[in-house]
Design a protein around this motif. Structure first.
Motif, PDB file in Angstrom:
ATOM      1  N   ILE A  22     -60.661  33.281  20.901  1.00  0.00           N
ATOM      2  CA  ILE A  22     -61.917  33.525  21.944  1.00  0.00           C
ATOM      3  C   ILE A  22     -61.543  32.785  23.182  1.00  0.00           C
ATOM      4  N   ILE A  23     -60.852  31.743  23.218  1.00  0.00           N
ATOM      5  CA  ILE A  23     -60.172  31.056  24.475  1.00  0.00           C
ATOM      6  C   ILE A  23     -58.746  31.273  24.201  1.00  0.00           C
ATOM      7  N   ASP A  24     -58.096  31.856  25.064  1.00  0.00           N
ATOM      8  CA  ASP A  24     -56.843  32.038  25.119  1.00  0.00           C
ATOM      9  C   ASP A  24     -55.846  30.887  24.996  1.00  0.00           C
ATOM     10  N   ASN A  25     -54.565  30.574  24.359  1.00  0.00           N
ATOM     11  CA  ASN A  25     -53.855  29.810  23.999  1.00  0.00           C
ATOM     12  C   ASN A  25     -52.528  30.012  23.398  1.00  0.00           C
ATOM     13  N   ASP A  26     -51.812  28.962  23.694  1.00  0.00           N
ATOM     14  CA  ASP A  26     -50.298  29.402  23.120  1.00  0.00           C
ATOM     15  C   ASP A  26     -49.980  28.263  21.925  1.00  0.00           C
ATOM     16  N   ILE A  27     -51.071  27.813  21.373  1.00  0.00           N
ATOM     17  CA  ILE A  27     -50.912  26.668  20.342  1.00  0.00           C
ATOM     18  C   ILE A  27     -50.706  27.063  18.919  1.00  0.00           C
ATOM     19  N   GLU A  28     -49.803  26.593  18.279  1.00  0.00           N
ATOM     20  CA  GLU A  28     -49.583  27.089  16.791  1.00  0.00           C
ATOM     21  C   GLU A  28     -50.143  26.115  15.997  1.00  0.00           C
ATOM     22  N   PHE A  29     -51.311  26.680  15.071  1.00  0.00           N
ATOM     23  CA  PHE A  29     -52.076  25.926  14.298  1.00  0.00           C
ATOM     24  C   PHE A  29     -51.864  25.820  12.820  1.00  0.00           C
ATOM     25  N   ILE A  30     -52.114  24.786  12.230  1.00  0.00           N
ATOM     26  CA  ILE A  30     -52.010  24.567  10.790  1.00  0.00           C
ATOM     27  C   ILE A  30     -53.206  23.696  10.055  1.00  0.00           C
ATOM     28  N   ARG A  31     -53.918  24.334   9.187  1.00  0.00           N
ATOM     29  CA  ARG A  31     -54.923  23.358   8.447  1.00  0.00           C
ATOM     30  C   ARG A  31     -54.644  22.913   7.448  1.00  0.00           C
ATOM     31  N   LYS A  32     -55.144  21.717   7.443  1.00  0.00           N
ATOM     32  CA  LYS A  32     -54.917  20.828   6.063  1.00  0.00           C
ATOM     33  C   LYS A  32     -56.207  19.924   5.970  1.00  0.00           C
ATOM     34  N   MET A  33     -56.027  19.231   4.757  1.00  0.00           N
ATOM     35  CA  MET A  33     -57.094  18.098   4.285  1.00  0.00           C
ATOM     36  C   MET A  33     -56.827  16.831   5.286  1.00  0.00           C
ATOM     37  N   PRO A  34     -57.900  16.240   5.665  1.00  0.00           N
ATOM     38  CA  PRO A  34     -57.759  15.166   6.836  1.00  0.00           C
ATOM     39  C   PRO A  34     -56.591  14.023   6.331  1.00  0.00           C
ATOM     40  N   SER A  35     -56.515  13.682   5.228  1.00  0.00           N
ATOM     41  CA  SER A  35     -55.298  12.592   4.806  1.00  0.00           C
ATOM     42  C   SER A  35     -54.041  13.305   5.186  1.00  0.00           C
ATOM     43  N   VAL A  36     -53.917  14.529   4.968  1.00  0.00           N
ATOM     44  CA  VAL A  36     -52.781  15.238   5.040  1.00  0.00           C
ATOM     45  C   VAL A  36     -52.310  15.285   6.872  1.00  0.00           C
ATOM     46  N   CYS A  37     -53.484  15.504   7.437  1.00  0.00           N
ATOM     47  CA  CYS A  37     -53.472  15.888   8.916  1.00  0.00           C
ATOM     48  C   CYS A  37     -52.934  14.491   9.681  1.00  0.00           C
ATOM     49  N   ALA A  38     -53.471  13.356   8.927  1.00  0.00           N
ATOM     50  CA  ALA A  38     -52.898  12.043   9.279  1.00  0.00           C
ATOM     51  C   ALA A  38     -51.495  11.855   9.157  1.00  0.00           C
ATOM     52  N   LYS A  39     -51.035  12.210   8.101  1.00  0.00           N
ATOM     53  CA  LYS A  39     -49.747  12.179   7.625  1.00  0.00           C
ATOM     54  C   LYS A  39     -48.637  12.925   8.524  1.00  0.00           C
ATOM     55  N   MET A  40     -49.221  14.070   8.915  1.00  0.00           N
ATOM     56  CA  MET A  40     -48.324  14.953   9.881  1.00  0.00           C
ATOM     57  C   MET A  40     -48.185  14.470  11.185  1.00  0.00           C
ATOM     58  N   LEU A  41     -49.192  13.855  11.493  1.00  0.00           N
ATOM     59  CA  LEU A  41     -49.420  13.613  12.879  1.00  0.00           C
ATOM     60  C   LEU A  41     -48.688  12.198  13.115  1.00  0.00           C
ATOM     61  N   TYR A  42     -48.716  11.294  11.997  1.00  0.00           N
ATOM     62  CA  TYR A  42     -47.849   9.940  12.153  1.00  0.00           C
ATOM     63  C   TYR A  42     -46.416  10.365  12.009  1.00  0.00           C
ATOM     64  N   GLU A  43     -45.848  11.373  11.018  1.00  0.00           N
ATOM     65  CA  GLU A  43     -44.525  11.686  11.096  1.00  0.00           C
ATOM     66  C   GLU A  43     -43.939  12.716  12.134  1.00  0.00           C
ATOM     67  N   LYS A  44     -44.809  12.961  13.086  1.00  0.00           N
ATOM     68  CA  LYS A  44     -44.510  13.892  14.201  1.00  0.00           C
ATOM     69  C   LYS A  44     -43.885  15.240  13.821  1.00  0.00           C
ATOM     70  N   GLN A  45     -44.870  15.669  12.739  1.00  0.00           N
ATOM     71  CA  GLN A  45     -44.496  17.021  12.488  1.00  0.00           C
ATOM     72  C   GLN A  45     -45.477  17.867  13.197  1.00  0.00           C
ATOM     73  N   VAL A  46     -46.253  17.344  13.867  1.00  0.00           N
ATOM     74  CA  VAL A  46     -47.104  17.996  14.747  1.00  0.00           C
ATOM     75  C   VAL A  46     -47.386  16.977  15.968  1.00  0.00           C
ATOM     76  N   ASP A  47     -47.919  17.668  17.183  1.00  0.00           N
ATOM     77  CA  ASP A  47     -47.898  16.847  18.490  1.00  0.00           C
ATOM     78  C   ASP A  47     -49.564  16.221  18.680  1.00  0.00           C
ATOM     79  N   VAL A  48     -50.403  17.183  17.965  1.00  0.00           N
ATOM     80  CA  VAL A  48     -51.795  16.602  18.066  1.00  0.00           C
ATOM     81  C   VAL A  48     -52.396  17.232  16.940  1.00  0.00           C
TER      82      VAL A  48
END
Ligand SMILES: C=C(O[C@@H]1C=C(C(=O)O)C=C[C@H]1O)C(=O)O
Length: 252
Positions: A22-48
């Protein structure tokens, strides 16, 4: 730009407009449970990512300003389900999807209830459940339910902040603007979001809408920043984090 998202209804308002373009963007999104989000962010598998707020205190990352997942009174979906009266509780089962509410539970038992308990992964006198699982369980239980945002408010005097947008590096303002635009779209279209959730989940529309409207809030103002500081102080005191945390916001 790779971004991880919390896969709970409470987080939808922050990203629905982006994921559905609905808002145009070029971001690649992944959806996870919060504890997995934390791990991916910490391990730099994602930027944000949207990540449990306690994760910020364990890192040297950046908070995206003016946005969070919080509750001004009762959150409904972060709760202790009790099999015994609180003063008889000796064991507490934690929710492996959560990081922040796990820390909050430990802080409340240590400093508010002043009860020494054992934390376990097995059956226990009391269980922490978060997110959509908690919303479903509340419908079908006769257990006593303790709302942890309410408990924090009573203890600290502040609204509790469960999750933040966290970046593990400096990112262009274009992206922070997108996250803020998405939040503004989300809080103005809670009906659309509740409807979309109920189309794909076995959940009642009126309850979903009421939850988003009345149990959650998404602005990160001064009282919530103060609340985070107090929460991080207690977490440090209880050895849940290894350093005293100063809040660093992007673009400041
Ligand atoms: C309000 C909630 O907040 C969630 C709780 C989190 C945690 O405890 O670590 C993380 C992300 C939030 O989406 C909830 O899931 O019920």
């Amino acid at each position: 730009m790779k971004v991880v998202l919390v896969d709970f209804l409470n987080a939808y308002p922050l990203y629905f407009a982006l994921v559905n373009k609905i808002i145009d963007n070029d971001i690649e999104f992944i959806r996870k449970m919060p504890s997995v989000c934390a791990k991916m962010l910490y391990e730099k598998q994602v930027d944000v990512g949207i990540a449990p707020s306690i994760e910020y205190a364990k890192s040297d990352h950046y908070i995206i300003p003016n946005v969070c997942i919080s509750s001004d009174y009762k959150v409904k979906s972060v709760a202790l389900f009790l099999k015994k009266p609180l003063n008889k509780v000796k064991t507490v089962k934690l929710d492996k999807n959560s990081n922040t509410s796990v820390a909050l539970t430990k802080i409340l038992f240590a400093y508010k209830y002043k009860i020494g308990v054992e934390y376990t992964e097995d059956k226990a006198d009391c269980e922490l459940v978060i997110g959509d699982n908690a919303l479903y369980r509340i419908e079908h239980t006769d257990e006593q339910v303790i709302d942890l945002a309410y408990e924090w408010m009573e203890f600290s005097g502040y609204p509790f902040v469960f999750a933040l947008w966290i970046a593990n590096k400096k990112i262009p303002t274009h992206y922070t603007d997108l996250f803020l635009k998405a939040k503004n779209w989300g809080i103005n279209h809670l009906e659309t979001i509740a409807e979309a959730f109920c189309d794909t989940h076995n959940y009642d529309y009126n309850k979903a809408y009421d939850y988003l409207k009345n149990n959650l809030s998404y602005d990160l103002g001064e009282n919530k920043i103060k609340s985070l500081e107090i929460f991080f102080e207690y977490a440090y005191k209880l050895n849940l984090t290894s350093k005293k945390s100063n809040l660093h916001f992007l673009n400041e």
